[in-house]
Design a protein around this motif. Sequence first.
Motif, PDB file in Angstrom:
ATOM      1  N   HIS A 284       1.355  -0.756   0.236  1.00 13.77           N
ATOM      2  CA  HIS A 284      -0.206  -0.251   0.319  1.00 13.77           C
ATOM      3  C   HIS A 284       0.667   1.863   0.023  1.00 13.77           C
ATOM      4  O   HIS A 284       1.022   2.010   1.544  1.00 13.77           O
ATOM      5  CB  HIS A 284      -0.901  -0.523   1.624  1.00 13.77           C
ATOM      6  CG  HIS A 284      -2.085  -0.285   0.601  1.00 13.77           C
ATOM      7  ND1 HIS A 284      -2.256  -2.331   1.934  1.00 13.77           N
ATOM      8  CD2 HIS A 284      -3.348  -0.953  -0.346  1.00 13.77           C
ATOM      9  CE1 HIS A 284      -3.337  -2.914   1.712  1.00 13.77           C
ATOM     10  NE2 HIS A 284      -4.280  -2.252   0.421  1.00 13.77           N
ATOM     11  N   HIS A 288       1.044   1.290  -5.418  1.00 11.34           N
ATOM     12  CA  HIS A 288       0.182   1.094  -6.162  1.00 11.34           C
ATOM     13  C   HIS A 288      -0.654   1.854  -6.156  1.00 11.34           C
ATOM     14  O   HIS A 288      -1.953   1.261  -7.039  1.00 11.34           O
ATOM     15  CB  HIS A 288      -0.199   0.738  -4.847  1.00 11.34           C
ATOM     16  CG  HIS A 288      -2.020   0.681  -4.525  1.00 11.34           C
ATOM     17  ND1 HIS A 288      -2.751  -0.619  -4.809  1.00 11.34           N
ATOM     18  CD2 HIS A 288      -2.915   0.879  -3.722  1.00 11.34           C
ATOM     19  CE1 HIS A 288      -4.232  -0.990  -4.287  1.00 11.34           C
ATOM     20  NE2 HIS A 288      -4.195   0.508  -3.436  1.00 11.34           N
ATOM     21  N   HIS A 345      -7.231   7.463  -3.059  1.00 11.08           N
ATOM     22  CA  HIS A 345      -8.007   6.036  -2.553  1.00 11.08           C
ATOM     23  C   HIS A 345      -7.101   5.423  -1.300  1.00 11.08           C
ATOM     24  O   HIS A 345      -8.184   5.017   0.483  1.00 11.08           O
ATOM     25  CB  HIS A 345      -8.458   5.428  -3.198  1.00 11.08           C
ATOM     26  CG  HIS A 345      -7.353   3.842  -3.509  1.00 11.08           C
ATOM     27  ND1 HIS A 345      -6.483   4.009  -4.399  1.00 11.08           N
ATOM     28  CD2 HIS A 345      -8.024   2.866  -2.508  1.00 11.08           C
ATOM     29  CE1 HIS A 345      -6.262   3.017  -4.419  1.00 11.08           C
ATOM     30  NE2 HIS A 345      -7.049   1.729  -3.969  1.00 11.08           N
ATOM     31  N   ASP A 346      -6.252   5.396  -1.255  1.00 11.66           N
ATOM     32  CA  ASP A 346      -5.067   4.983   0.447  1.00 11.66           C
ATOM     33  C   ASP A 346      -4.646   5.909   1.112  1.00 11.66           C
ATOM     34  O   ASP A 346      -3.902   5.656   1.480  1.00 11.66           O
ATOM     35  CB  ASP A 346      -4.780   4.022  -0.898  1.00 11.66           C
ATOM     36  CG  ASP A 346      -5.695   2.352  -0.004  1.00 11.66           C
ATOM     37  OD1 ASP A 346      -6.377   1.826   0.280  1.00 11.66           O
ATOM     38  OD2 ASP A 346      -5.061   1.441  -1.548  1.00 11.66           O
ATOM     39  N   ASP A 455      -8.872  -0.886  -7.786  1.00 15.64           N
ATOM     40  CA  ASP A 455      -8.405  -1.369  -7.007  1.00 15.64           C
ATOM     41  C   ASP A 455      -8.123  -2.900  -6.302  1.00 15.64           C
ATOM     42  O   ASP A 455      -6.711  -3.332  -5.849  1.00 15.64           O
ATOM     43  CB  ASP A 455      -8.948  -1.136  -5.458  1.00 15.64           C
ATOM     44  CG  ASP A 455      -8.273  -1.088  -3.999  1.00 15.64           C
ATOM     45  OD1 ASP A 455      -6.590  -1.462  -4.358  1.00 15.64           O
ATOM     46  OD2 ASP A 455      -8.834  -1.026  -3.474  1.00 15.64           O
TER      47      ASP A 455
END
Length: 569
Positions: A284, A288, A345-346, A455
């Motif tokens: 992560h 990514h 998103h992360d 994802d």
Amino acid sequence: MPAVYHACYLDYRVRSPASLTADVLTSVIAREHTLVAHNLTQIVSVFKQATSHSSAAACLEHLATIDPTTRVVLFIDMPPREPAFNQVPKDALHGPSLLQRIRSTSSLPKCLFPVALVDDEEAEMANYVDLGAIDVIHRIMQEPRIRGILVQLYRDTCRILPHGTYKAGWICGSMSTSIGPDEERLIESLFHVMFFDQTPSADPLVVTPLLLAHEREAYLQSIIGDWDFPANKLTDDELTQCAYYIFQHSFTMPEVQHLILSPDDLQHFISVLRASYQSRNPYHNFRHVVDVLQATFSFLLSMQVLPPYYTRSTLPQQEGISASSLARILDPVDALVLLVAAIGHDVGHPGVTNAFLIASRSPLARLYNDRSVLESFHCAAFNQILARYWPIMQEKNIKDLIIDAVLATDMALHFDYMRKWDSILLDGEILVADDETENARRKRLLCSTLIKCADISNVARRLDISTHWGTALTQEFKKMSDLEERLGMKNPAATQPDISMRRPTKVLSQDEKEMVALAKSQLFFINAFAGPLFETVKLVVPELRYTADQISNNKHTWEKRLAELSEFT
Ligand SMILES: [Zn+2]
């Protein structure tokens, strides 16, 4: 698990004092003054539960009954600066006198944090802070501001603990073991993400020029539209540049001109995001999210929601959007917003799972009531970044779409999304939408699904690329498992049996053992999650069928490898 902080709202306009949760909110606020209804909605969205009071006396009475160790944030609607005669409540303890009373009353909860609600924060700040308010905010409350206060309180709680014993750290809640310097740095960096953009005068991020050879730039431009995008072979500078090219291509659409950034601001935005991902996470990390960004970009190109991008692309050439495809319900603004959601998103991912955060009773898990903990955190942190570096993305409709998309990446909700598609499909055909509301619902579902697919698109990439991602994720789980062991969180019964413990007919090498484990995990993930999801997507957006086809090829290869190696186990 109860929320760590309890919220009280005191406003003499409250008509029906109540104990509130999201479930009863609508019925309670229906009877309330508009401002009260608005404020209670904002409070409940952050705290999940709260009480409302119409008089200081009733509020103090309530506070005296709750557990003295409970932490309470008390929002007090202060008197207007120039009240009309009918606006003055007949309550001797209203406003400043209540703050004084709180300071002198010992029977109240030890951690009671009053927040003053006023018309002019700057002008009235000093008065109320001197009287003991921890913050002064506008009378018309806004969720991000409330969340900011809560997060600040968490930070202060952590800061007062002795160095090295983060018993109430973000990652591990009530562990008796102190955790090592690695984890401390990790926690610090979470704070960094949450707070580095809160001091407008100081931008700690210096954007350093990217180190890229001219030929390399041309190469990167040639691969960003390619489904065989080799993110695993690119440096962080190259990934930054790829993200830049992807956004620049989307900026060519006339329909999004009111939303775009200048080249410098775009570069800055991407650099800020890059800095907010943990490079020490094997999976992560920034690589990514650029990979997820590129997958989203590829989908949107195939769906022709983005203008054509001419490269040596391995994307299958499309004739045009097929009449049955849901691709046609997306517009250029959706496309740009999805790209933004993909790269954010992360944000701040700590390299551990929701299950870990919940099991370790991390304050982060408690803050979000154990639900979509990481995804909620990514949303909150990303919104702070957007507010500063791409403020127009905070517009209500856009922000909602980003939040939906980021929350959809919680795999615990995977089957909910699958069920939503089941209600739209009958025998593989899309049911006709009967009204605009249904169309809007489908559009949001499709947007969330595209980010979900991007994802987990690792298993839909060419096998060598797919293998890289599988290995990186295994490494991240291994790191987390080591941390669990150090913290005494491991349940020995839950540990997977080591295949070397079985009676082998041939001893497998370490590499072969790892290959068996990887093949098994890939097959499990494909069969349980990715396979059915991409097959469904193939039905609703036939332009993306190449992803499902690649998954099916990869699946056969993994099965073959496993069968070969299993002969020896
Ligand atoms: Zn992700």
